[in-house]
Design a protein around this motif. Structure first.
Motif, mmCIF file in Angstrom:
data_model
loop_
_atom_site.group_PDB
_atom_site.id
_atom_site.type_symbol
_atom_site.label_atom_id
_atom_site.label_comp_id
_atom_site.label_asym_id
_atom_site.label_seq_id
_atom_site.Cartn_x
_atom_site.Cartn_y
_atom_site.Cartn_z
ATOM 1 N N LYS A 1 -6.254 5.423 -5.628
ATOM 2 C CA LYS A 1 -6.685 4.046 -5.882
ATOM 3 C C LYS A 1 -6.066 3.471 -7.145
ATOM 4 O O LYS A 1 -5.952 2.247 -7.284
ATOM 5 N N SER B 1 -2.642 2.083 -5.725
ATOM 6 C CA SER B 1 -2.788 0.901 -4.862
ATOM 7 C C SER B 1 -4.115 1.001 -4.128
ATOM 8 O O SER B 1 -4.714 2.080 -4.045
ATOM 9 N N SER B 2 -4.546 -0.108 -3.587
ATOM 10 C CA SER B 2 -5.684 -0.069 -2.679
ATOM 11 C C SER B 2 -5.243 0.595 -1.378
ATOM 12 O O SER B 2 -4.050 0.605 -1.053
ATOM 13 N N HIS C 1 0.832 -1.205 0.000
ATOM 14 C CA HIS C 1 0.000 0.000 0.000
ATOM 15 C C HIS C 1 0.868 1.258 0.000
ATOM 16 O O HIS C 1 1.843 1.348 0.746
ATOM 17 N N GLY D 1 -13.050 1.930 -1.167
ATOM 18 C CA GLY D 1 -11.669 2.385 -1.299
ATOM 19 C C GLY D 1 -11.538 3.893 -1.269
ATOM 20 O O GLY D 1 -10.484 4.427 -1.620
#
Length: 229
Positions: free
Chosen positions: A174, A177-178, A106, A137
Motif C-alpha cells: 500500500k 500504490s493502492s 497500480h 486496501g
C-alpha cells in the motif's frame, strides 16, 4: 528463451487428491505463455510427482506458505507475479486481467472472491471480504494476490511469518500504490467455514486480525489458528 510476462506461484502441501485437477484448469493459461510454478512444502504424499507433468517447474521448499511463495518467486522468470492457493480457481482470462490492471498506476492487486460450498452464509462472507478489502486496501491470499516483480522486490517479498503474511505484504505494498481491486471473481473453497462453523471461524479470524493489528506476534497467533499450512 523469452521471459514470460506472468509467473503463477502455487504453494502446496499434501494436495495429491486435487492437484491434477487444479493444474489442469490452468492449462489454458500455460498455453498462452504463463509460467506455472508449484512450490511443495514437504508433502508426504505424491503431490510433487503428480504436479510435475502439468506445470512449468516444481520447487521444493521448507514448509511455510510465506517461505514457499518467496522461493517460488525467486525461481520465477516473469515480470509479474501471481500467488494462487491450491484450492482457488482463477477466471479464464486472468492473465489478461492482470496485465491490464498492472499497466496503469497500480503495482499490485487482487480479485474479488466467491466461496464455493453449501453453507448459506458463504455468499455473505465473500461479499464482506470483498468490501472490507476495498475499504482497507488489504487483501487476503484467498483473493489471488498479484504484483509486479519490482513491487515484490521493493517490499522484500512475503515476511517470514507463519500467519498474516498476506495482510503484512498488503500493508507494505500500500505504500507503493493502492491495490487494483478486480471485480472478476476467483472461486475458493468454503470448507474452512463449513467444517469449523461459519460464526466460529468469523469470530476467530476477526479476533486474530484485531490482535495482530494491536501488535501480537504472528507466531503466537498461529498457534491459535488450526489451518496454518
Amino acid at each position: 528463451m523469452t521471459a514470460p510476462m506472468l509467473s503463477l506461484i502455487m504453494p502446496v502441501l499434501d494436495e495429491a487428491a486435487s492437484i491434477e485437477a487444479t493444474l489442469a484448469s490452468l492449462q489454458p493459461l500455460s498455453q498462452r505463455g504463463v509460467e506455472v510454478i508449484v512450490v511443495d512444502g514437504g508433502s508426504h504424499d505424491a503431490t510433487a510427482a503428480l504436479a510435475a507433468p502439468l506445470c512449468t517447474r516444481v520447487v521444493e521448499a521448507p514448509r511455510g506458505r510465506a517461505r514457499q511463495m518467496n522461493l517460488g518467486a525467486a525461481a520465477a522468470r516473469g515480470e509479474r507475479l501471481l500467488f494462487l492457493h491450491a484450492d482457488t480457481r482463477l477466471p479464464r482470462d486472468a492473465d489478461r486481467l492482470i496485465g491490464a490492471a498492472l499497466s496503469g498506476p497500480h503495482c499490485w492487486g487482487r480479485f474479488d472472491i466467491r466461496l464455493e460450498g453449501l453453507h448459506p452464509l458463504l455468499p455473505i462472507i465473500a461479499t464482506a471480504m470483498n468490501l472490507r478489502s476495498r475499504l482497507t486496501g488489504i487483501a487476503t491470499g484467498d483473493q489471488a494476490l498479484f504484483m509486479t516483480r519490482e513491487a515484490f522486490d521493493a517490499v522484500g517479498g512475503f515476511p517470514d511469518q507463519p500467519l498474516m503474511e498476506d495482510v503484512e505484504i498488503s500493508s507494505r505494498l500500500k505504500r507503493l500504490s493502492s491495490p487494483a481491486c478486480l471485480r472478476q471473481r476467483v472461486v475458493s473453497s468454503g470448507r474452512r467455514w463449513e467444517q469449523q462453523g461459519a460464526w466460529t471461524t468469523i469470530r476467530l479470524m476477526w479476533r486474530l486480525r484485531w490482535r495482530y493489528w494491536r501488535g501480537a506476534s504472528p507466531q503466537r497467533l498461529a498457534r491459535e489458528y488450526r489451518h496454518v499450512r
